[in-house]
Design an enzyme around this catalytic site. Structure first.
Site, PDB file in Angstrom:
ATOM      1  N   TYR A 149     -42.842 -36.150  48.942  1.00 21.00           N
ATOM      2  CA  TYR A 149     -43.391 -35.307  47.878  1.00 21.00           C
ATOM      3  C   TYR A 149     -42.513 -35.378  46.632  1.00 21.00           C
ATOM      4  O   TYR A 149     -42.994 -35.640  45.524  1.00 21.00           O
ATOM      5  CB  TYR A 149     -43.460 -33.871  48.403  1.00 21.00           C
ATOM      6  N   LYS A 153     -43.500 -37.033  42.973  1.00 21.13           N
ATOM      7  CA  LYS A 153     -43.419 -36.241  41.739  1.00 21.13           C
ATOM      8  C   LYS A 153     -42.516 -36.951  40.726  1.00 21.13           C
ATOM      9  O   LYS A 153     -42.837 -37.051  39.541  1.00 21.13           O
ATOM     10  CB  LYS A 153     -42.863 -34.846  42.046  1.00 21.13           C
TER      11      LYS A 153
END
Lengths: 320, 320
Positions: A149, A153
């Site tokens: 994640y 990002k």
């Protein structure tokens, strides 16, 4: 003012949509989400200025339909994504949604509405473990994400920075603290408990703490996060310099401090509804998030910070 | 030992192939490049252990053919790429070659030879302008690339780090200084002059300096870069910790110092072949590359450094 929000059925997206509609009677907001988005109750009076579009943004055809030459948005808020635990559990899905769909949208935007303003919600999860006591700012610690994640990002941040440098788009990446207290249901974020341990007991339900009570978190109230998201589009692009990313302000708190405030706001009965139940998977992710930030850059750019943890939790309790 | 090199027709690829073949009589090397690769003359005696494959790695079909279940390589060296000026001039081509083809290869590798060792050549171009006098190491300055080339390199670093963390691959990203003195022809790298201003005069040809003579560069000889690329596959993966990237050692030199050594090695006639001819595009890129590095991490991992600028240039002169 025409604004579109992706992932608009999420908690932050709903709050942001309502706030944007309330801010300016000229503003129209398009809410998109992979599940048919609904207009937040708080925004019911502005329904005529809102448009809800169910859209799977991993489909290029769908993206092409939503973003086209016939309508130029003033700002695109990119809030859609697979959250931390979800992206760790399903790597391909995380890459497809968090990285590839976002990149496709950015490429489509630069083709059909070049230079458009894009606010991308990144996360403190781009950082990995920092040295104990180390106070992070945007320029003193290279992000080394320890989750997929965080990696996804961070990659979008760099694409958006380069697109902004080249003048393709006007990007702003904002790294959110853990947003708490979120209304609604638990999510696939590893940080879901940070809302759950306050929200559930205040609603008379049991809740579990999956990490040690001494765990430090970097948190921010939904009110301030939404206020800052609205501000993110108003900052002159020149103010960012060569780096279009900013760490949002937050407060460093321990889980124990949150439970103490829960007790002082909600009483010992509510407090008794929270039990310790260690979850190694969640703890492993949460331990990779640093809790210490210097937010000079954010404040210089005009972003706001919470008053206190107590004000945050009391605010949630009063909203019930 | 079975090793494959992409971009193997480039200068570093050729040197690396020859060195790997010479190092070990058991080693076989596959050289791939978008133009039909040739075996370096220095490796002619080992031709039976080398295989040259013309391959456009932006084609998934071609990648699937080269990397398949029937043959597991011991190490994949990813050296292919569009260089800095090239990627700045042609954005789409840079993204396709530097980012997308590399990511596709990494995904193919984790499917057909999971856990395989991958050495990826990144660059000091991941950094942007650093504060004057600031000495960079891997943990004290967040990279903010000011070129698309640097952005693309950095994104692959992060993919490879996450793939390594997850155990998909065993990645090692190495950030190369400006490699000089390169034999051969000028390239599309903005740093091409850093070899040209030594190589051309020593070969009796004119050359131009497109930047100020006080410009500082972080450089390394091909000999040491190749030695370090060979070492990169030998470092135990545990030694990298959570971050699979290392800044290669180099030397900080000014353009003027390079010209002075050119004169002392080649004489004033050779030196007179170099003229100043400012090029704003090249200068703009070169100014984004920091010249000050602390290479403690590299040395701890066993990487080598050049003796001196003079030894570097003298070495090139003697190879002629």
């Amino acid at each position: 003012m025409s604004i579109i929000i992706t992932g608009a059925n999420g908690f932050v997206g709903q709050e942001l949509a309502a706030a944007l509609l309330a801010q300016n009677p000229e503003t129209t907001v398009t809410l998109t989400d992979v599940v048919a988005p609904t207009l937040p109750t708080a925004a019911a009076a502005h329904a005529s200025r809102a448009k809800c579009v169910q859209a799977d943004l991993t489909s290029s055809k769908v993206v092409d339909e939503i973003f086209n030459e016939t309508h130029r948005f003033d700002t695109i808020y990119l809030l859609h994504g697979i959250m931390s635990s979800g992206a760790e559990a399903n790597f391909e899905l995380g890459m497809r949604v968090n990285l590839d769909s976002t990149r496709y949208i950015l490429d489509r935007l630069r083709a059909v509405m070049p230079g458009v303003k894009v606010v991308f919600t990144s996360s403190l999860a781009v950082y990995g473990v920092s040295p104990p006591g180390f106070v992070i700012d945007e320029s003193n610690l290279p992000p080394v994400p320890l989750t997929s994640y965080g990696t996804q990002k961070l990659m979008v941040e760099f694409i958006l920075n380069d697109y902004s440098r080249r003048g393709f788009l006007d990007g702003r990446s904002v790294r959110l603290p853990t947003v708490t207290v979120r209304a609604g249901k638990p999510t696939q974020a590893a940080s879901s408990f940070a809302s759950g341990i306050i929200r559930e007991p205040l609603n008379g339900q049991k809740s579990e703490v999956p990490v040690s009570r001494s765990t430090e978190l970097w948190i921010c109230s939904p009110y301030t996060v939404v206020k800052n998201l609205m501000h993110a589009r108003e900052v002159p692009k020149e103010a960012f310099g060569e780096f279009r990313t900013v760490n949002f302000p937050g407060l460093k708190v321990t889980v124990q401090e949150m439970l103490d405030v829960l007790e002082s706001v909600g009483g010992s009965e509510r407090r008794a509804l929270v039990e310790d139940k260690y979850d190694a998977d969640i703890d492993a992710i949460v331990q990779t998030w640093p809790p210490n930030f210097n937010t000079t850059r954010a404040k210089k750019l005009g972003f706001s910070e919470d008053m206190s943890l107590e004000a945050n939790i009391r605010g949630y309790a009063e909203s019930l």
